[in-house]
Design a protein around this motif. Structure first.
Motif, PDB file in Angstrom:
ATOM      1  N   LEU A   1     -16.823 -11.085  33.547  1.00 52.01           N
ATOM      2  CA  LEU A   1     -17.713 -10.273  34.364  1.00 52.01           C
ATOM      3  C   LEU A   1     -16.910  -9.333  35.269  1.00 52.01           C
ATOM      4  CD1 LEU A   1     -20.516  -9.505  35.343  1.00 52.01           C
ATOM      5  CD2 LEU A   1     -20.385 -11.404  36.969  1.00 52.01           C
ATOM      6  N   ALA A   2     -15.848  -9.824  35.894  1.00 56.94           N
ATOM      7  CA  ALA A   2     -15.003  -8.997  36.768  1.00 56.94           C
ATOM      8  C   ALA A   2     -14.353  -7.875  35.970  1.00 56.94           C
ATOM      9  CB  ALA A   2     -13.947  -9.863  37.452  1.00 56.94           C
ATOM     10  N   ASN A   3     -13.868  -8.190  34.770  1.00 56.82           N
ATOM     11  CA  ASN A   3     -13.260  -7.167  33.913  1.00 56.82           C
ATOM     12  C   ASN A   3     -14.289  -6.114  33.502  1.00 56.82           C
ATOM     13  OD1 ASN A   3     -10.698  -8.275  33.983  1.00 56.82           O
ATOM     14  ND2 ASN A   3     -11.023  -9.522  32.152  1.00 56.82           N
ATOM     15  N   ALA A   4     -15.500  -6.560  33.150  1.00 64.97           N
ATOM     16  CA  ALA A   4     -16.547  -5.625  32.757  1.00 64.97           C
ATOM     17  C   ALA A   4     -16.926  -4.719  33.934  1.00 64.97           C
ATOM     18  CB  ALA A   4     -17.771  -6.390  32.244  1.00 64.97           C
ATOM     19  N   LEU A   5     -17.019  -5.276  35.125  1.00 65.05           N
ATOM     20  CA  LEU A   5     -17.340  -4.479  36.308  1.00 65.05           C
ATOM     21  C   LEU A   5     -16.245  -3.450  36.598  1.00 65.05           C
ATOM     22  CD1 LEU A   5     -18.864  -7.203  38.687  1.00 65.05           C
ATOM     23  CD2 LEU A   5     -20.077  -5.331  37.539  1.00 65.05           C
ATOM     24  N   GLU A   6     -15.008  -3.859  36.472  1.00 60.65           N
ATOM     25  CA  GLU A   6     -13.884  -2.949  36.716  1.00 60.65           C
ATOM     26  C   GLU A   6     -13.874  -1.824  35.676  1.00 60.65           C
ATOM     27  OE1 GLU A   6     -11.006  -0.986  38.477  1.00 60.65           O
ATOM     28  OE2 GLU A   6     -12.002  -2.735  39.338  1.00 60.65           O
TER      29      GLU A   6
END
Length: 103
Positions: free
Chosen positions: A13-18
């Motif tokens: 999720l953090a990677n997708a948001l970034e």
């Protein structure tokens, strides 16, 4: 089946948001460039702005005016030097003419 951990999902999720943030910034940059390009073309097509040739001629005029000013300064200096040399020549001629003649 492979079990997915909570930490793994949070990382994804953090990677997708970034990635989403990077893509958003890239889209904004491209929109800005497109807007500037369209604005420049519209301005040129409208005839309101100076044509490229006029801009180039204005820059050339400015360059030539600066060169003329510089050369005028050099000419003024040389005229002063010439006047000083002429004055010295007159003075030397005068002093030679007023000497008593040698026999």
């Amino acid at each position: 089946m492979t079990a997915v951990s909570r930490a793994s999902l949070q990382t994804d999720l953090a990677n997708a948001l970034e990635r989403n943030n990077r893509l958003t910034a890239s889209v904004r940059q491209l929109e800005k460039r497109l807007s500037q390009s369209i604005g420049t073309k519209t301005w040129a097509d409208s005839g309101l702005g100076a044509s490229v040739d006029v801009d180039q001629l204005q820059r050339r005029i400015t360059t030539l005016e600066q060169r003329l000013s510089s050369m005028q300064g050099e000419l003024d200096e040389r005229i002063e030097e010439l006047e000083a040399a002429r004055a010295a020549n007159r003075e030397m001629t005068r002093s030679l003419n007023h000497r008593p003649a040698r026999l």
